[in-house]
Scaffold this motif. Structure first.
Motif, PDB file in Angstrom:
ATOM      1  N   LYS A 179      -5.315 -40.497   4.716  1.00 29.06           N
ATOM      2  CA  LYS A 179      -6.116 -41.728   4.766  1.00 29.06           C
ATOM      3  C   LYS A 179      -5.280 -42.986   4.970  1.00 29.06           C
ATOM      4  N   LEU A 210     -17.239 -40.467  -4.183  1.00 29.47           N
ATOM      5  CA  LEU A 210     -16.377 -40.011  -3.092  1.00 29.47           C
ATOM      6  C   LEU A 210     -15.120 -39.300  -3.567  1.00 29.47           C
ATOM      7  N   GLY A 222     -13.854 -36.030  -5.141  1.00 35.55           N
ATOM      8  CA  GLY A 222     -14.132 -34.660  -5.568  1.00 35.55           C
ATOM      9  C   GLY A 222     -13.396 -34.346  -6.855  1.00 35.55           C
ATOM     10  N   TYR A 266      -7.886 -30.197  -5.488  1.00 37.47           N
ATOM     11  CA  TYR A 266      -8.833 -31.294  -5.279  1.00 37.47           C
ATOM     12  C   TYR A 266      -8.145 -32.658  -5.283  1.00 37.47           C
ATOM     13  N   THR A 267      -7.058 -32.742  -6.045  1.00 35.13           N
ATOM     14  CA  THR A 267      -6.425 -34.066  -6.164  1.00 35.13           C
ATOM     15  C   THR A 267      -5.515 -34.316  -4.968  1.00 35.13           C
ATOM     16  N   GLU A 268      -5.077 -35.556  -4.883  1.00 32.20           N
ATOM     17  CA  GLU A 268      -4.017 -35.894  -3.930  1.00 32.20           C
ATOM     18  C   GLU A 268      -2.726 -35.246  -4.432  1.00 32.20           C
ATOM     19  N   ASP A 325      -5.775 -40.518  -7.221  1.00 33.06           N
ATOM     20  CA  ASP A 325      -7.208 -40.319  -7.475  1.00 33.06           C
ATOM     21  C   ASP A 325      -7.645 -41.119  -8.698  1.00 33.06           C
ATOM     22  N   LYS A 347     -11.286 -44.706   0.718  1.00 38.01           N
ATOM     23  CA  LYS A 347     -12.412 -44.077   1.411  1.00 38.01           C
ATOM     24  C   LYS A 347     -13.518 -45.081   1.705  1.00 38.01           C
ATOM     25  N   GLY A 392     -16.665 -31.954  -1.810  1.00 39.51           N
ATOM     26  CA  GLY A 392     -15.994 -33.098  -1.179  1.00 39.51           C
ATOM     27  C   GLY A 392     -14.492 -33.077  -1.349  1.00 39.51           C
TER      28      GLY A 392
HETATM   29  N1  LIG Z   1      -8.260 -36.194  -3.686  1.00 34.47           N
HETATM   30  C1  LIG Z   1      -9.460 -36.292  -2.940  1.00 34.47           C
HETATM   31  C2  LIG Z   1      -9.518 -35.214  -1.931  1.00 34.47           C
HETATM   32  C3  LIG Z   1     -10.134 -35.670  -0.714  1.00 34.47           C
HETATM   33  O1  LIG Z   1      -9.932 -36.692  -0.127  1.00 34.47           O
HETATM   34  C4  LIG Z   1     -10.648 -36.169  -3.853  1.00 34.47           C
HETATM   35  O2  LIG Z   1     -10.430 -35.900  -5.014  1.00 34.47           O
HETATM   36  O3  LIG Z   1     -11.766 -36.377  -3.417  1.00 34.47           O
END
Ligand SMILES: N[C@@H](CC=O)C(=O)O
Ligand SMILES: NC(=O)C1=CN([C@@H]2O[C@H](COP(=O)(O)OP(=O)(O)OC[C@H]3O[C@@H](n4cnc5c(N)ncnc54)[C@H](OP(=O)(O)O)[C@@H]3O)[C@@H](O)[C@H]2O)C=CC1
Length: 807
Positions: free
Chosen positions: A572, A629, A631, A658-660, A666, A675, A788
């Motif tokens: 991003k 937004l 996840g 799921y995390t960066e 996050d 986002k 997501g």
């Molecule tokens: N780290 C982001 C993953 C997607 O962009 C999130 O938790 O949503």
């Protein structure tokens, strides 16, 4: 009567010779047949080498003679294991070669006449050997020395054939000889004094054409090692395919401009007599091959595409040119005197551009400057200008069709793919269009033009993937699994890979199943080198995939766009840095007409950005965007139940991908800010990240931790704080949701506790949800909901961007 000619590779080894015998056996010939044979493999080159080495007093010629002997004896032993009574006749010829080269060695003289004698041995031996084999099949066959049938002048090395005398001799011989098969050596003939002569480049084709024309054969079959004349050079265009039907004129154009299967000047006798030519593959005889004649047939608007590499353009120009009498005549006199072949010609009132072979440039440059020295002195003309490292790419049009659309498509295709066009010209018949381009672009040009004019799916897509972490790895897995499905539409190839440590490239495409091993064997990663290599490979339909979290990588996109390379990114950073940079990237991508897709920047695989663009492009207006937004944060608050610590839950989210890479991105809210910012910008608003209001919920101390491990330590010191947040919401019958909102030009992100009345209350696991309230979707806003975050869905989002980009 049929005439068949078999080239050097068709008789290059025992297996090939047996294959040729099978072709003849399966041909079901009712008719008679003249079979013309070239020398075995590279024998002619070796024979020339023998002569030259001997002439230069280099005893290595003996080594080459031995090589020739071994090559032929090996074939004989394999083909005739039990009997070899004709070996002596072959040995006799090789003895002659040795004695002849010995004399050249001693007298140090090698005339073209002597060289013809030496070269003639290749065809004499191969045809005789082949004759012995064909006899074994029980065919009634005779061997005839072409020297007795084809008469030439004494221009040794490239003798001129006396067509009338030769036709008479050929006709007479075939009228008295009744054997259905006649085997003859190609390439050789004889002078009126009965000296051996050779027929120059394409000599065996020429022998076959003369015999076919003399006998008014029903067909001349040229058997070679490719399946006909191809739409383009198959070593460069993998999708090239054999052309079924060609008019004589088109075959000549294709061959003159680079296709090497036949050498049309030598086919002149059959073309004159309108005898069809069939080009077939000895090693795949069931394939149709290419039929060349003048019969009408269905064809593409373009017949083939050829390239002449390493061309030089010379320009003669000056404002005084128009006043110079006979300047064209003088120029062409120089060219003809110097025997220069002009392959490209274009002219204006004050300039002439000529395309010639690179090797001829110095000689012709000086000669033209000398010829026009007075005009150059008087400054009517400039000295000749030379531009090197160029290629001429020619689209050969079907001679029955109009070329104006084709030339427009050619021009658009080249410019769309960022290929610099130095000049363009039609040929006289207006059926072919040539473009002068840089040598470095020729492969790409050939591929994109082939795709435009011939290709039906699958379309080749060449990927360069940066970042083989969780997402990158999944993407490679998807590509490898989906290959069989995708192959109908797309032929996705990964040409380059890198992580932060190593980079790896393969021009023929990387075996993605073994990406790890390949990457480990790669070179040390240097970002500028990675980008340079992509430029150098200069492949058509190239797409760069950014699956990193790196700012440096995000800064390379513009360098890729300007070279016609598309970018698909889940990183991003590029689109959430300064608005100026975001806008600039969009502008450059649009200008260079390259795909730039970032769907996975928001909502991983969910169609959030494309839906927004569809709404806006169809004239809708956005009133409100409200969304969850993140996840990871959603997962964390959905799983942070009593009995579980907050830091454990964050670790679980990270483990699940799921995390960066750094979960603070996050939890600090930055990921969601990026986002919503991207969505705001896609709406046309020039917002900066700093303008988004946010209420952080992560304690400052955790954000500022030195690294990810110490961040987790800090988190565990705040367990009570996070527990309180949870309990407060729970006690009110609410749930915690980290929400983003954009309305009336303002954007904000914050952690909210929401009740069951809210549409975001029932949001499971790592789901994202986005609500678009628009002019059209006002009362009932448009809602997109689903997983997501996670490598799986993100990789599939990238894959669907790749598919979109390929359209
Ligand atoms: N780290 C982001 C993953 C997607 O962009 C999130 O938790 O949503
Ligand atoms: N996970 C998700 O759900 C989603 C992720 N994304 C985005 O996807 C991107 C990748 O995420 P993820 O796969 O989870 O992260 P990982 O940390 O697992 O992978 C990142 C990869 O990028 C490589 N890399 C980092 N810097 C460079 C550099 N300068 N040059 C070359 N390679 C580099 C890393 O190399 P090395 O292995 O050597 O460290 C690693 O291979 C992030 O930008 C993220 O925001 C987007 C949507 C959803």
């Amino acid at each position: 009567m049929k005439v068949l000619k078999f080239g050097g590779t068709s008789v290059g080894n025992p297996h090939a010779i047996e294959q040729v015998c099978d072709i003849i056996k399966n041909n079901n010939l009712q008719d008679r047949c003249a079979i013309i044979v070239s020398a075995v493999g590279n024998t002619t080159d070796m024979l020339v080498k023998c002569g030259q080495l001997a002439y230069h007093k280099n005893e290595k010629y003996r080594y080459f003679i031995e090589e020739i002997e071994i090559q032929h004896l090996n074939i004989i032993r394999a083909l005739f294991p039990s009997q070899s009574n004709f070996i002596s006749s072959i040995k006799k010829r090789l003895n002659f070669l040795e004695i002849f080269c010995d004399s050249i060695f001693h007298v140090m003289e090698l005339s073209k006449r002597s060289l013809d004698r030496i070269m003639s041995l290749g065809e004499l031996i191969s045809s005789y050997l082949f004759y012995e084999k064909i006899k074994e099949y029980g065919f009634k066959t005779i061997w005839k020395d072409s020297q007795e049938l084809i008469v030439t002048d004494e221009r040794y090395g490239c003798a001129q054939v006396d067509i009338i005398k030769s036709y008479k001799k050929i006709q007479y011989f075939f009228s008295i000889e009744s054997a259905p098969y006649a085997i003859l050596p190609g390439f050789i003939a004889s002078s009126p004094r009965k000296e051996v002569t050779t027929l120059g480049r394409g000599g065996s084709d020429y022998s076959a054409a003369i015999i076919a024309a003399a006998l008014k054969a029903e067909v001349l079959e040229i058997w070679t090692d490719v399946s006909g004349i191809m739409t383009a050079d198959p070593r460069i265009v993998l999708q090239a395919f054999p052309i079924e039907n060609l008019f004589y004129e088109e075959a000549i154009e294709l061959s003159n401009l680079g296709a090497k299967v036949i050498y049309p000047p030598t086919l002149h006798p059959v073309i004159e007599k309108q005898i069809p030519i069939l080009v077939k593959n000895t090693f795949s005889p069931s394939e149709k091959g290419t039929r060349i004649n003048n019969a009408p047939c269905f064809k593409h608007s373009v017949t083939g595409i050829s390239v002449k590499k390493n061309m030089t353009m010379i320009t003669l120009k000056g404002i005084g040119m128009i006043n110079i009498l006979n300047y064209l005549k003088r120029l062409f006199t120089v060219l003809s005197r110097e025997k220069i072949q002009v392959l490209f010609f274009s002219t204006s009132e004050h300039s002439i551009l000529l395309g010639i072979e690179e090797s001829e440039v110095m000689q012709i440059k000086n000669s033209i400057n000398n010829e026009f020295s007075q005009e150059i002195d008087k400054k009517y003309l400039f000295p000749v200008l030379v531009e090197q490292d160029l290629s001429i790419i020619t689209v050969i049009g079907d001679k029955t069709k109009n070329m104006h659309r084709t030339s427009a498509r050619m021009f658009i295709t080249l410019s769309k793919n960022n290929i610099y066009i130095r000049d363009l010209a039609y040929n006289v018949s207006k059926k072919n269009m040539s473009a002068v381009i840089k040598n470095s672009d020729f492969k790409k040009a050939l591929n994109v033009l082939h795709e435009t004019f011939f290709e039906i799916p699958p379309k080749p897509i060449n990927l360069f993937v940066a970042g083989i972490g969780k997402v990158g790895r999944k993407l490679l897995e998807h590509i490898s699994i989906q290959k069989t499905y995708l192959i109908k539409e797309l032929q996705i190839q990964v040409m380059g890979l890198c992580n932060s440590k190593t980079m790896y490239f393969e021009e023929q495409g990387i075996d993605v199943k073994n990406w790890k091993k390949n990457l480990e064997s790669g070179n040390r990663m240097r970002l500028h080198r990675f980008i340079e290599k992509i430029h150098l490979m200069n492949m058509h339909n190239s797409i760069f995939i950014d699956a990193t979290d790196s700012q440096d990588v995000a800064r390379t996109y513009d360098k890729l766009f300007v070279k016609g390379i598309g970018v698909i990114t889940c990183n991003k950073i590029a689109c959430s840095s300064s608005y100026k940079d975001y806008k600039n990237l969009k502008k450059i991508a649009r200008y260079f007409k390259v795909p730039f897709f970032l769907e996975t920047n928001v909502g991983a695989g969910l169609p959030i950005i494309s839906t927004l663009n569809d709404l806006l492009n169809s004239g809708d207006k956005i009133h409100l965007i409200e969304a969850v937004l993140s996840g990871s944060i959603n997962f964390i608050f959905n799983h942070f139940k009593s009995g579980r610590t907050f830091s454990e839950t964050v670790r679980e989210a990270q483990k699940r991908g799921y995390t960066e890479p750094d979960p603070r991105i996050d939890l600090s809210g930055i990921d969601v800010m990026r986002k919503i910012l991207i969505l705001v910008r896609e709406c046309g608003d020039s917002m900066e990240l700093s303008q988004i209001r946010q209420k952080p919920f992560l304690p400052e101390e955790c954000v500022k931790a030195n690294n990810v491990e110490s961040f987790y330590e800090k988190l565990s010191q705040y367990e009570n704080y996070f527990g309180r947040l949870r309990e407060e919401a729970k006690n009110k019958g609410k749930k915690l949701r980290f929400m983003a909102k954009y309305e009336k030009g303002n954007a904000n992100v914050e952690l909210k506790s929401i009740g069951p009345e809210h549409p975001f209350y029932q949001l499971e696991g790592d789901d994202n949800i986005i609500l678009y309230k628009t002019q059209r979707y006002y009362e009932q806003p448009l809602i997109i909901k689903g997983a997501g975050a996670g490598a799986e869905v993100t990789a599939s989002g990238i894959l669907s961007d790749i598919i979109k980009a390929s359209r």
